[in-house]
Write a protein that holds these residues in place. Structure first.
Motif, PDB file in Angstrom:
ATOM      1  N   ALA A 241       0.706  -1.455   0.140  1.00 45.63           N
ATOM      2  CA  ALA A 241       0.387   0.274   0.143  1.00 45.63           C
ATOM      3  C   ALA A 241       1.233   1.124   0.387  1.00 45.63           C
ATOM      4  CB  ALA A 241      -0.936   0.490   1.404  1.00 45.63           C
ATOM      5  N   ASP A 242       1.806   0.949   1.140  1.00 43.98           N
ATOM      6  CA  ASP A 242       2.441   2.592   0.551  1.00 43.98           C
ATOM      7  C   ASP A 242       4.204   2.766   0.038  1.00 43.98           C
ATOM      8  OD1 ASP A 242       4.273   0.431   1.244  1.00 43.98           O
ATOM      9  OD2 ASP A 242       5.216   1.213   2.963  1.00 43.98           O
ATOM     10  N   GLY A 243       3.919   2.195  -1.327  1.00 43.01           N
ATOM     11  CA  GLY A 243       4.140   1.284  -2.874  1.00 43.01           C
ATOM     12  C   GLY A 243       5.226   1.094  -2.293  1.00 43.01           C
ATOM     13  N   GLN A 244       6.197   0.554  -2.103  1.00 41.93           N
ATOM     14  CA  GLN A 244       6.993  -0.876  -1.727  1.00 41.93           C
ATOM     15  C   GLN A 244       6.975  -1.937  -2.705  1.00 41.93           C
ATOM     16  OE1 GLN A 244       8.651  -1.670   1.705  1.00 41.93           O
ATOM     17  NE2 GLN A 244       9.900  -3.449   1.071  1.00 41.93           N
ATOM     18  N   GLY A 245       7.610  -1.516  -3.793  1.00 49.29           N
ATOM     19  CA  GLY A 245       7.474  -2.942  -4.732  1.00 49.29           C
ATOM     20  C   GLY A 245       7.135  -2.359  -6.137  1.00 49.29           C
TER      21      GLY A 245
ATOM     22  N   GLN B 275       3.047   0.737 -18.731  1.00 44.80           N
ATOM     23  CA  GLN B 275       1.647   0.594 -19.476  1.00 44.80           C
ATOM     24  C   GLN B 275       0.511   0.232 -18.478  1.00 44.80           C
ATOM     25  OE1 GLN B 275       2.895  -3.066 -22.103  1.00 44.80           O
ATOM     26  NE2 GLN B 275       1.545  -2.165 -24.023  1.00 44.80           N
ATOM     27  N   ILE B 276       1.148  -0.129 -17.100  1.00 45.71           N
ATOM     28  CA  ILE B 276       0.478  -0.696 -16.050  1.00 45.71           C
ATOM     29  C   ILE B 276       0.219   0.676 -15.468  1.00 45.71           C
ATOM     30  CG2 ILE B 276      -0.145  -1.885 -13.966  1.00 45.71           C
ATOM     31  CD1 ILE B 276       2.126  -4.261 -15.194  1.00 45.71           C
ATOM     32  N   TYR B 277       1.315   1.560 -15.322  1.00 37.54           N
ATOM     33  CA  TYR B 277       0.977   2.837 -14.293  1.00 37.54           C
ATOM     34  C   TYR B 277      -0.169   3.425 -15.415  1.00 37.54           C
ATOM     35  CZ  TYR B 277       4.684   2.920 -11.594  1.00 37.54           C
ATOM     36  OH  TYR B 277       5.890   2.450 -10.403  1.00 37.54           O
ATOM     37  N   ALA B 278      -0.066   3.099 -17.535  1.00 40.85           N
ATOM     38  CA  ALA B 278      -1.000   4.541 -17.385  1.00 40.85           C
ATOM     39  C   ALA B 278      -2.398   3.874 -17.464  1.00 40.85           C
ATOM     40  CB  ALA B 278      -0.425   3.821 -19.355  1.00 40.85           C
ATOM     41  N   VAL B 279      -2.858   2.269 -18.102  1.00 44.35           N
ATOM     42  CA  VAL B 279      -3.827   2.033 -17.796  1.00 44.35           C
ATOM     43  C   VAL B 279      -4.124   2.216 -16.041  1.00 44.35           C
ATOM     44  CG1 VAL B 279      -5.038  -0.382 -17.292  1.00 44.35           C
ATOM     45  CG2 VAL B 279      -3.224   0.143 -19.131  1.00 44.35           C
ATOM     46  N   SER B 280      -3.648   2.688 -14.682  1.00 45.44           N
ATOM     47  CA  SER B 280      -4.233   2.710 -13.568  1.00 45.44           C
ATOM     48  C   SER B 280      -4.447   4.368 -13.650  1.00 45.44           C
ATOM     49  CB  SER B 280      -2.652   2.541 -12.415  1.00 45.44           C
ATOM     50  OG  SER B 280      -2.501   0.926 -12.033  1.00 45.44           O
ATOM     51  N   ALA B 281      -3.193   5.257 -14.248  1.00 45.62           N
ATOM     52  CA  ALA B 281      -4.144   6.298 -14.478  1.00 45.62           C
ATOM     53  C   ALA B 281      -5.744   7.331 -14.928  1.00 45.62           C
ATOM     54  CB  ALA B 281      -2.545   7.417 -15.206  1.00 45.62           C
TER      55      ALA B 281
ATOM     56  N   SER C 295       6.907   7.174  -7.500  1.00 43.14           N
ATOM     57  CA  SER C 295       7.323   8.246  -6.782  1.00 43.14           C
ATOM     58  C   SER C 295       5.051   8.597  -6.616  1.00 43.14           C
ATOM     59  CB  SER C 295       7.791   9.310  -6.648  1.00 43.14           C
ATOM     60  OG  SER C 295       7.275  10.380  -7.936  1.00 43.14           O
ATOM     61  N   ASN C 296       4.671   9.192  -6.682  1.00 48.34           N
ATOM     62  CA  ASN C 296       3.205   9.727  -7.002  1.00 48.34           C
ATOM     63  C   ASN C 296       2.525   8.710  -6.591  1.00 48.34           C
ATOM     64  OD1 ASN C 296       2.775   9.532  -9.272  1.00 48.34           O
ATOM     65  ND2 ASN C 296       2.434  10.824 -10.191  1.00 48.34           N
ATOM     66  N   LEU C 297       2.279   7.830  -7.300  1.00 51.57           N
ATOM     67  CA  LEU C 297       1.014   6.697  -6.998  1.00 51.57           C
ATOM     68  C   LEU C 297       0.606   6.164  -5.635  1.00 51.57           C
ATOM     69  CD1 LEU C 297      -0.707   4.246  -8.594  1.00 51.57           C
ATOM     70  CD2 LEU C 297       1.099   3.053  -8.290  1.00 51.57           C
ATOM     71  N   PRO C 298       1.931   6.433  -4.880  1.00 52.47           N
ATOM     72  CA  PRO C 298       1.345   5.966  -3.701  1.00 52.47           C
ATOM     73  C   PRO C 298       0.538   6.853  -2.753  1.00 52.47           C
ATOM     74  CG  PRO C 298       3.667   5.122  -3.873  1.00 52.47           C
ATOM     75  CD  PRO C 298       2.852   6.449  -5.140  1.00 52.47           C
TER      76      PRO C 298
ATOM     77  N   GLY D  76       9.246   3.283 -14.339  1.00 53.75           N
ATOM     78  CA  GLY D  76       7.842   3.499 -15.206  1.00 53.75           C
ATOM     79  C   GLY D  76       7.557   4.952 -14.959  1.00 53.75           C
ATOM     80  N   ARG D  77       6.706   4.758 -15.915  1.00 53.63           N
ATOM     81  CA  ARG D  77       5.310   6.146 -15.764  1.00 53.63           C
ATOM     82  C   ARG D  77       4.049   5.588 -16.740  1.00 53.63           C
ATOM     83  NH1 ARG D  77       7.606  11.004 -18.239  1.00 53.63           N
ATOM     84  NH2 ARG D  77       6.850  12.267 -16.429  1.00 53.63           N
ATOM     85  N   GLY D  78       3.383   6.668 -16.814  1.00 59.61           N
ATOM     86  CA  GLY D  78       2.520   6.123 -17.816  1.00 59.61           C
ATOM     87  C   GLY D  78       1.293   7.697 -17.542  1.00 59.61           C
ATOM     88  N   SER D  79       0.553   7.737 -18.549  1.00 58.10           N
ATOM     89  CA  SER D  79      -0.308   9.039 -18.629  1.00 58.10           C
ATOM     90  C   SER D  79      -1.596   8.783 -18.858  1.00 58.10           C
ATOM     91  CB  SER D  79       0.259  10.027 -19.528  1.00 58.10           C
ATOM     92  OG  SER D  79      -0.495   9.465 -21.247  1.00 58.10           O
ATOM     93  N   VAL D  80      -2.443   9.613 -18.270  1.00 60.97           N
ATOM     94  CA  VAL D  80      -4.026   8.659 -19.048  1.00 60.97           C
ATOM     95  C   VAL D  80      -4.168   9.019 -20.170  1.00 60.97           C
ATOM     96  CG1 VAL D  80      -6.422   9.887 -18.541  1.00 60.97           C
ATOM     97  CG2 VAL D  80      -5.088  10.488 -16.376  1.00 60.97           C
ATOM     98  N   ALA D  81      -3.500  10.002 -20.693  1.00 57.52           N
ATOM     99  CA  ALA D  81      -4.360   9.416 -22.546  1.00 57.52           C
ATOM    100  C   ALA D  81      -3.447   8.397 -23.492  1.00 57.52           C
ATOM    101  CB  ALA D  81      -3.235  10.992 -23.328  1.00 57.52           C
ATOM    102  N   GLN D  82      -2.214   7.955 -22.716  1.00 58.36           N
ATOM    103  CA  GLN D  82      -1.979   6.561 -23.533  1.00 58.36           C
ATOM    104  C   GLN D  82      -2.313   5.187 -22.785  1.00 58.36           C
ATOM    105  OE1 GLN D  82       1.975   7.290 -20.629  1.00 58.36           O
ATOM    106  NE2 GLN D  82       3.062   7.946 -22.971  1.00 58.36           N
ATOM    107  N   GLY D  83      -2.718   5.762 -21.123  1.00 62.91           N
ATOM    108  CA  GLY D  83      -4.224   4.192 -20.011  1.00 62.91           C
ATOM    109  C   GLY D  83      -5.172   4.384 -21.312  1.00 62.91           C
TER     110      GLY D  83
END
Length: 183
Positions: free
Chosen positions: A46-50, A131-137, A155-158, A54-61
């Motif tokens: 939950a705290d983001g460890q692991g 891709q997972i960061y993008a889909v999550s966004a 860094s910002n997802l958690p 990578g990175r992904g945007s809403v538009a890519q998602g």
């Protein structure tokens, strides 16, 4: 008479000991290498460890979702053959709550972890970290949790506060247990 039975029992146990002392060897498998273990060690806390780089945007998602997710979850996450991912706000106290990513899930990192392990349904584990960061966004934006110009990374997802963040734990009523506010 009882002595004979005891001696026979002890003898029986002693004869069985060698069978358990050296179990049979089947020569199957091997000791896993660190790389093998690391390939399976993909959990995200939950705290983001692991979380991986990578990175992904809403538009890519949006594009990835249309290609790999919409057939089951609907083009806007409204549901279809699979559960809805968006909506459901205010329904958790109703007789038939709609448990979606936005209304029910307490941490945004759970979304990343679940997609990474189990999606897409026909090819789990096939999406890259980007891709997972993008889909999550995109899924978070469908729920109004992040704006459409969001780019997610480790860094910002958690740091995203989900609407139901505190919905799973009620305050401890014992007077000797301090609360998070430090009473």
């Amino acid at each position: 008479m009882w002595f004979d039975r005891l001696a026979l029992s002890v003898t029986g146990v002693l004869l069985m000991v060698p069978a358990y002392a050296d179990p049979p060897r089947y020569n199957l498998g091997r000791t896993p290498a660190s790389a093998d273990i690391n390939a399976w060690n993909i959990d995200v806390r939950a705290d983001g460890q692991g979380l991986p780089p990578g990175r992904g945007s809403v538009a890519q998602g949006r594009a990835i979702f249309a290609e790999t997710c919409a057939a089951c979850h609907g083009d806007k996450g409204q549901g279809g053959r699979a559960d809805p991912l968006a909506g459901g706000f205010g329904t958790l106290t109703k007789p038939n709550p709609l448990r979606t990513v936005g209304s029910y899930w307490p941490y945004a990192t759970i979304l990343f972890d679940f997609v990474r392990r189990a999606m897409p349904f026909n090819a789990p584990g096939s999406l890259s970290a980007d891709q997972i960061y993008a889909v999550s966004a995109y899924v978070l934006s469908l729920n109004g949790i992040v704006p459409d110009d969001t780019v997610l990374d480790a860094s910002n997802l958690p740091k995203i506060t989900m609407p139901n963040r505190n919905g799973f734990v009620s305050p401890d009523p014992r007077p000797d247990v301090p609360s998070e506010t430090g009473r």
